[in-house]
Design an enzyme around this catalytic site. Structure first.
Site, PDB file in Angstrom:
ATOM      1  N   LYS A 112       0.885  -1.385  -0.217  1.00 28.94           N
ATOM      2  CA  LYS A 112       0.419   0.320   0.056  1.00 28.94           C
ATOM      3  C   LYS A 112       1.072   1.097   0.313  1.00 28.94           C
ATOM      4  O   LYS A 112       0.408   2.899  -0.583  1.00 28.94           O
ATOM      5  CB  LYS A 112      -0.536   0.234   0.951  1.00 28.94           C
ATOM      6  CG  LYS A 112      -1.694  -1.340   1.057  1.00 28.94           C
ATOM      7  CD  LYS A 112      -3.115  -0.826   1.919  1.00 28.94           C
ATOM      8  CE  LYS A 112      -4.335  -1.810   1.531  1.00 28.94           C
ATOM      9  NZ  LYS A 112      -5.379  -2.032   1.935  1.00 28.94           N
ATOM     10  N   LYS A 197      -5.079  -9.839  -5.695  1.00 29.88           N
ATOM     11  CA  LYS A 197      -6.752  -9.936  -4.012  1.00 29.88           C
ATOM     12  C   LYS A 197      -7.434  -9.585  -5.079  1.00 29.88           C
ATOM     13  O   LYS A 197      -7.161  -8.043  -5.215  1.00 29.88           O
ATOM     14  CB  LYS A 197      -6.073  -9.638  -2.865  1.00 29.88           C
ATOM     15  CG  LYS A 197      -6.844 -10.064  -1.957  1.00 29.88           C
ATOM     16  CD  LYS A 197      -6.336  -9.559  -0.279  1.00 29.88           C
ATOM     17  CE  LYS A 197      -6.864  -7.818  -0.596  1.00 29.88           C
ATOM     18  NZ  LYS A 197      -7.041  -7.782   0.975  1.00 29.88           N
ATOM     19  N   LYS A 200     -11.976  -4.314  -2.023  1.00 26.91           N
ATOM     20  CA  LYS A 200     -12.673  -3.422  -1.840  1.00 26.91           C
ATOM     21  C   LYS A 200     -12.451  -1.817  -2.345  1.00 26.91           C
ATOM     22  O   LYS A 200     -12.781  -1.192  -2.737  1.00 26.91           O
ATOM     23  CB  LYS A 200     -13.624  -3.110  -1.109  1.00 26.91           C
ATOM     24  CG  LYS A 200     -12.772  -2.784   0.438  1.00 26.91           C
ATOM     25  CD  LYS A 200     -13.457  -2.508   1.676  1.00 26.91           C
ATOM     26  CE  LYS A 200     -14.145  -3.306   2.479  1.00 26.91           C
ATOM     27  NZ  LYS A 200     -11.921  -3.667   3.501  1.00 26.91           N
TER      28      LYS A 200
END
Ligand code: AQP
Length: 341
Positions: A112, A197, A200
């Site tokens: 991230k 993955k 969301k």
């Protein structure tokens, strides 16, 4: 009785990955077999650039979806993390036990932070420290088990390490938790990028099935899923990630076995069609219940208010014990203060 704790962060609309990897197991198994505590971890939703109004909206929607997915407040505790101060209280204490090096080794942080930097943004300190807050979430409740998808297994491992270290240094305070992963669909992959993955907050909308997607949208996304070169339906994570992902989703939705499902599908088209219908059927009752709950926001608010009350009462004694064990002077209670004057 085994205590189970898990949470979900309101960083985007909840996905099929969240549902198959976590929520479904919480509703179908954990709340019936354990003293189960589930939480919308809204503080974790502020580790990357966020919009306050959207965070509030997604927190409410996430809580509503947890109930729609079958969490029953008569059987388990459902609440919002920021409504219970003990999480933040304990997090700082655990930061005094964790090391900078172990934080920087967290895979989610590396991925991230790299994404933020690539977009030209800055990396919030909370992105680095949030696994400690997650450890606090788990340890405050004395959780024995933490049902998660496998992307969160490393963070649960950190919670274990911190519990063991704290107990060794300052005396036995925390239960040492362990992660429990679902049998299939521990990692649902993005339909457009089957080596990543399904997350969301990803940008790739067509590769993500959201829990509130209309049936036709679900069908379109699954039918357009990226498959692999070759024609045979084979279960092979490394060599055929796209087809394997569909097999895993189909297995998770129908209770089957991905390898056996590969044997009964002769073409990618047939596999996609069956998978699309299976996903639509799995989401149908969740969407219907979500609609009902949206018509009764007072009920959801009351569940969260009561859940926070229960959660506070569960977490406070452990956090108070940790404060005393690490050397923090307890506040003097009112009557004693008066007596001393
Ligand atoms: N793709 C997935 N497959 C299986 N399980 C998954 N989970 C998330 N994505 C998948 C599991 O859902 C639970 C809640 O996850 P989270 O919301 O706390 O955070 P996350 O793991 O970081 O999920 P996302 O959707 O990828 O969020 P963003 O994009 O904001 O980082 C966890 O048990 C998780 O394992």
């Amino acid at each position: 009785m085994t205590r189970v704790f898990s949470g979900i962060k309101p960083t985007g609309h909840l996905t099929l990955g969240n549902y198959l990897g976590a929520m479904r197991q919480w509703a179908a198994v954990d709340q019936h077999q354990a003293d189960a505590v589930f939480c919308i971890v809204d503080l974790h939703g502020m580790t990357v650039d966020h919009d306050p109004a959207r965070l509030r909206r997604l927190t409410r929607q996430g809580a509503t979806l947890l109930l729609a997915a079958g969490l029953d407040p008569e059987l388990c505790t459902v609440f919002v993390q920021s409504h219970v101060d003990e999480h933040a209280r304990l997090s700082y204490v655990l930061e005094c036990v964790a090391t900078d090096g172990e934080m920087r080794r967290m895979i989610q942080y590396k991925e991230k932070a790299a994404g933020e930097r690539a977009r030209g943004g800055s990396v919030r300190l909370s992105l680095l420290t949030y696994p400690v807050l997650m450890a606090a979430d788990i340890l405050a409740y004395g959780a024995d088990e933490v049902p998660v998808g496998d992307d969160q297994a490393q963070h649960v491992e950190l919670a274990r390490d911190l519990a063991v270290r704290f107990n060794q240094r300052y005396g036995h305070t925390f239960v040492v938790p362990k992660a429990t992963l679902p049998r299939v669909a521990a990692r649902v992959m993005n339909l457009q990028e089957p080596t990543s993955k399904m997350g969301k907050s990803d940008d790739s909308g067509p590769g993500i099935v959201y829990l509130l997607d209309e049936p036709d949208v679900v069908r379109k996304k699954v039918m357009r899923a990226v498959t692999d070169s070759g024609r045979e339906v084979v279960y092979d994570r490394e060599g055929r990630p796209g087809v394997t992902n569909l097999l895993e989703i189909l297995a998770a939705c129908t209770g089957g076995n991905p390898e056996s499902l590969a044997d009964v599908h002769q073409s990618y088209g047939a596999l996609k069609k069956d998978t699309a219908e299976a996903v639509v059927e799995v989401l149908r009752p969740v969407q219907a219940r979500h609609k009902e709950l949206c018509a009764d926001p007072g009920y959801v608010e009351e569940v969260l208010r009561h859940g926070a009350e229960k959660a506070r009462a569960m977490a406070r004694p452990t956090v108070d014990t940790a404060y005393r064990a690490i050397g923090l002077l307890p506040p003097v209670a009112e009557p004693a203060l008066n007596a001393a004057r």
